[in-house]
Design a protein around this motif. Structure first.
Motif, mmCIF file in Angstrom:
data_model
loop_
_atom_site.group_PDB
_atom_site.id
_atom_site.type_symbol
_atom_site.label_atom_id
_atom_site.label_comp_id
_atom_site.label_asym_id
_atom_site.label_seq_id
_atom_site.Cartn_x
_atom_site.Cartn_y
_atom_site.Cartn_z
ATOM 1 N N GLU A 1 0.857 -1.186 0.000
ATOM 2 C CA GLU A 1 0.000 0.000 0.000
ATOM 3 C C GLU A 1 0.890 1.232 0.000
ATOM 4 O O GLU A 1 1.862 1.310 0.745
ATOM 5 C CB GLU A 1 -0.910 0.006 1.230
ATOM 6 C CG GLU A 1 -1.814 1.225 1.302
ATOM 7 C CD GLU A 1 -2.781 1.182 2.462
ATOM 8 O OE1 GLU A 1 -3.246 2.256 2.881
ATOM 9 O OE2 GLU A 1 -3.063 0.070 2.953
ATOM 10 N N TYR A 2 0.553 2.206 -0.836
ATOM 11 C CA TYR A 2 1.385 3.388 -0.992
ATOM 12 C C TYR A 2 0.900 4.539 -0.127
ATOM 13 O O TYR A 2 -0.292 4.661 0.174
ATOM 14 C CB TYR A 2 1.412 3.842 -2.454
ATOM 15 C CG TYR A 2 1.870 2.783 -3.421
ATOM 16 C CD1 TYR A 2 2.771 1.793 -3.022
ATOM 17 C CD2 TYR A 2 1.403 2.746 -4.725
ATOM 18 C CE1 TYR A 2 3.197 0.819 -3.899
ATOM 19 C CE2 TYR A 2 1.826 1.769 -5.614
ATOM 20 C CZ TYR A 2 2.721 0.807 -5.198
ATOM 21 O OH TYR A 2 3.135 -0.166 -6.072
ATOM 22 N N LYS A 3 1.846 5.387 0.220
ATOM 23 C CA LYS A 3 1.524 6.625 0.913
ATOM 24 C C LYS A 3 1.298 7.714 -0.136
ATOM 25 O O LYS A 3 1.866 7.676 -1.214
ATOM 26 C CB LYS A 3 2.655 7.034 1.848
ATOM 27 C CG LYS A 3 3.032 5.977 2.875
ATOM 28 C CD LYS A 3 1.897 5.718 3.852
ATOM 29 C CE LYS A 3 2.329 4.713 4.920
ATOM 30 N NZ LYS A 3 1.226 4.405 5.874
ATOM 31 N N GLY A 4 0.491 8.671 0.200
ATOM 32 C CA GLY A 4 0.255 9.766 -0.737
ATOM 33 C C GLY A 4 -1.039 10.467 -0.414
ATOM 34 O O GLY A 4 -1.858 9.965 0.373
ATOM 35 N N SER A 5 -1.216 11.615 -1.010
ATOM 36 C CA SER A 5 -2.424 12.412 -0.796
ATOM 37 C C SER A 5 -3.173 12.542 -2.114
ATOM 38 O O SER A 5 -2.803 13.371 -2.959
ATOM 39 C CB SER A 5 -2.062 13.798 -0.251
ATOM 40 O OG SER A 5 -1.378 13.694 0.980
ATOM 41 N N PRO A 6 -4.197 11.725 -2.330
ATOM 42 C CA PRO A 6 -4.968 11.812 -3.573
ATOM 43 C C PRO A 6 -5.521 13.223 -3.791
ATOM 44 O O PRO A 6 -5.982 13.872 -2.844
ATOM 45 C CB PRO A 6 -6.091 10.797 -3.360
ATOM 46 C CG PRO A 6 -5.502 9.794 -2.398
ATOM 47 C CD PRO A 6 -4.650 10.617 -1.475
ATOM 48 N N ASP B 1 -8.688 -2.804 -8.872
ATOM 49 C CA ASP B 1 -8.575 -4.151 -8.345
ATOM 50 C C ASP B 1 -9.609 -4.350 -7.243
ATOM 51 O O ASP B 1 -10.473 -3.486 -7.020
ATOM 52 C CB ASP B 1 -7.156 -4.411 -7.832
ATOM 53 C CG ASP B 1 -6.756 -3.466 -6.685
ATOM 54 O OD1 ASP B 1 -7.614 -2.732 -6.165
ATOM 55 O OD2 ASP B 1 -5.571 -3.476 -6.317
ATOM 56 N N MET B 2 -9.548 -5.444 -6.537
ATOM 57 C CA MET B 2 -10.568 -5.779 -5.549
ATOM 58 C C MET B 2 -10.574 -4.847 -4.335
ATOM 59 O O MET B 2 -11.536 -4.851 -3.564
ATOM 60 C CB MET B 2 -10.387 -7.226 -5.091
ATOM 61 C CG MET B 2 -9.087 -7.497 -4.377
ATOM 62 S SD MET B 2 -8.775 -9.270 -4.124
ATOM 63 C CE MET B 2 -10.138 -9.705 -3.079
ATOM 64 N N VAL C 1 -0.178 -2.050 -9.982
ATOM 65 C CA VAL C 1 -0.896 -1.222 -9.003
ATOM 66 C C VAL C 1 -0.395 -1.436 -7.574
ATOM 67 O O VAL C 1 -0.504 -0.522 -6.748
ATOM 68 C CB VAL C 1 -2.419 -1.488 -9.092
ATOM 69 C CG1 VAL C 1 -2.762 -2.907 -8.715
ATOM 70 C CG2 VAL C 1 -3.199 -0.520 -8.217
ATOM 71 N N ARG C 2 0.204 -2.610 -7.280
ATOM 72 C CA ARG C 2 0.605 -2.882 -5.899
ATOM 73 C C ARG C 2 2.045 -3.375 -5.810
ATOM 74 O O ARG C 2 2.415 -4.114 -4.895
ATOM 75 C CB ARG C 2 -0.335 -3.923 -5.259
ATOM 76 C CG ARG C 2 -1.803 -3.502 -5.235
ATOM 77 C CD ARG C 2 -2.664 -4.530 -4.507
ATOM 78 N NE ARG C 2 -2.505 -5.868 -5.020
ATOM 79 C CZ ARG C 2 -3.146 -6.360 -6.084
ATOM 80 N NH1 ARG C 2 -4.011 -5.607 -6.749
ATOM 81 N NH2 ARG C 2 -2.936 -7.603 -6.488
#
Length: 248
Positions: free
Chosen positions: A11-16, A48-49, A220-221
């Motif tokens: 899981e990535y860090k970030g601010s959408p 993805d799921m 994506v992951r």
């Protein structure tokens, strides 16, 4: 049809930077370019799921938005995405989750979003689908709804049958992004897909890439601290943008 890698990764860090809004009654994460863009075109991103709960998916929307495409990720999972604790959890039963998210409940939200966007004046759609969303991207192309399609490590596909149907009914240029460690669509199966679509057999356009050292879910992951996975993730995204620029 589904494998443990469907729920594996980082899981990535970030601010959408996008916004969540209702389109056709469906919650969507929407990225709108800050500069000039074609208001009649929309890129649909089918997650993805983990759906809209996973920052990775939202950040991907942001990345495509920065390339000048209005990008929309519908919550076609009806608020029932795989929970965060499912990531890398061998006790999470992926197949049980899939059985609760069959096309009879997950396809209608997509159709509702598309119809609502058409009423807003959108006339052309591209789609990019990841893992669970890959099969739905293929279905949209088979049904003649999208003009361009990008699929990254799809699940729920039957090789070669799914792609034989695609070849017969679709007309959207297809970019297929895979890894050579994918247990869902193995290297052998990738060759079977090429046999159906490659060497000009699929006239609208077909390209397949297989990234070394990358398993199912890499686009994506991926673990970005692993050089091969980082190269696959970044390379597949760059190829996706190039495909859109060429055909969309």
């Amino acid at each position: 049809m589904s494998c443990s890698d469907c729920a594996a990764g980082q899981e990535y860090k970030g601010s959408p930077q996008g916004k969540t809004e209702k389109i056709g009654g469906v919650s969507c994460y929407v990225g709108t370019p800050t500069g000039h863009y074609d208001h009649k075109k929309v890129l649909l991103l089918l997650t993805d799921m983990f759906g809209l709960t996973l920052p990775n998916n939202l950040l991907l929307v942001d990345d495509f938005t920065k390339q000048g495409y209005r990008t929309i990720a519908p919550d076609y999972l009806n608020g029932d995405a795989a929970p965060p604790y499912a990531m890398n959890n061998p006790n999470f039963k992926v197949k049980d989750w899939v059985q609760n998210h069959m096309p009879d409940v997950t396809r209608p939200p997509l159709d509702d979003v598309i119809q609502a966007l058409k009423r807003q004046g959108v006339t052309s759609f591209a789609v990019t689908g990841y893992c669970f969303g890959g099969r739905y991207a293929i279905d949209l192309a088979i049904d003649g709804i999208v003009d361009v399609i990008i699929v990254s490590h799809p699940s729920q596909v039957v090789v070669p049958t799914t792609f034989e149907t695609f070849a017969q009914k679709a007309s959207a240029p297809l970019l297929l992004e895979l890894g050579d460690k994918d247990t869902e669509v193995t290297v052998e199966k990738q060759g079977e897909i090429d046999a159906v679509l490659g060497d000009g057999k699929y006239a609208p356009g077909y390209k397949r890439e297989s990234w070394p050292g990358c398993s199912h879910g890499f686009a994506v992951r991926a673990d970005v601290l692993v050089p091969e996975q980082l190269q696959g993730k970044e390379g597949s995204f760059n190829s996706s943008v190039a495909w859109l620029k060429k055909y969309f």
